[in-house]
Design an enzyme around this catalytic site. Structure first.
Site, PDB file in Angstrom:
ATOM      1  N   TYR A 103      57.009  -2.497 -21.495  1.00 56.34           N
ATOM      2  CA  TYR A 103      56.709  -1.593 -20.394  1.00 56.34           C
ATOM      3  C   TYR A 103      57.711  -0.457 -20.483  1.00 56.34           C
ATOM      4  O   TYR A 103      58.888  -0.640 -20.183  1.00 56.34           O
ATOM      5  CB  TYR A 103      56.819  -2.315 -19.051  1.00 56.34           C
ATOM      6  CG  TYR A 103      55.666  -3.249 -18.785  1.00 56.34           C
ATOM      7  CD1 TYR A 103      54.583  -2.840 -18.019  1.00 56.34           C
ATOM      8  CD2 TYR A 103      55.653  -4.536 -19.306  1.00 56.34           C
ATOM      9  CE1 TYR A 103      53.519  -3.696 -17.770  1.00 56.34           C
ATOM     10  CE2 TYR A 103      54.592  -5.394 -19.069  1.00 56.34           C
ATOM     11  CZ  TYR A 103      53.530  -4.970 -18.302  1.00 56.34           C
ATOM     12  OH  TYR A 103      52.474  -5.816 -18.064  1.00 56.34           O
ATOM     13  N   CYS A 104      57.253   0.693 -20.923  1.00 60.05           N
ATOM     14  CA  CYS A 104      58.083   1.884 -21.111  1.00 60.05           C
ATOM     15  C   CYS A 104      57.920   2.737 -19.850  1.00 60.05           C
ATOM     16  O   CYS A 104      56.873   3.347 -19.629  1.00 60.05           O
ATOM     17  CB  CYS A 104      57.600   2.618 -22.357  1.00 60.05           C
ATOM     18  SG  CYS A 104      58.568   4.060 -22.786  1.00 60.05           S
TER      19      CYS A 104
END
Length: 145
Positions: free
Chosen positions: A117-118
């Site tokens: 999850y960026c």
């Protein structure tokens, strides 16, 4: 989230916070508040205050943005196909405030589910462990014990 409360909160955001969360902009890599944060605590939606990510699930992906293997509660984020900028990606938004958070990619640590999850720092507010109770997030202290 109540629409009037959301509108009031949106007025308090900085330009970058507003543009990221409401217009799906992306902040610059390595030039944002939390890309190298190593403190223990939780990250909440800058608009709604809903807890989204824990430092326990944060790792250095080398991409220049805070990266997490999973959200605290998967029910608090929603994923959408994103075809912008000539790419095929999966956008991550908060359920409560409908804030654009960032993207999720299938290149995370395999031993932790394989997801990355960026997330844009501008979409988040960090609550350190020692401030959880003071800020009203005492139920999350248990994940650090």
């Amino acid at each position: 989230m109540d629409e009037s409360k959301k509108n009031e909160r949106l007025k308090q955001l900085t330009d970058i916070q507003y543009n990221v969360t409401q217009k799906a902009d992306t902040e610059r890599p390595f030039q944002n508040e939390f890309y190298d944060n190593v403190a223990k605590g939780i990250y909440v939606d800058i608009v709604s205050g809903k807890p989204l990510f824990s430092s326990n699930d944060q790792y250095d992906a080398g991409c220049g943005w805070p990266s997490f293997t999973k959200p605290i509660d998967e029910a608090e984020v929603i994923e959408h196909r994103d075809l912008s900028h000539g790419m095929i990606r999966t956008e991550v938004k908060s359920v409560e405030a409908d804030s654009h958070l960032g993207h999720v990619f299938p290149d995370g640590p395999q031993d932790q589910g394989g997801l990355r999850y960026c997330i844009n720092s501008a979409a988040l507010r960090f609550i350190p462990v020692d401030k959880l109770e003071e800020e009203g997030y005492q139920t999350y202290k248990k994940i650090f014990e």
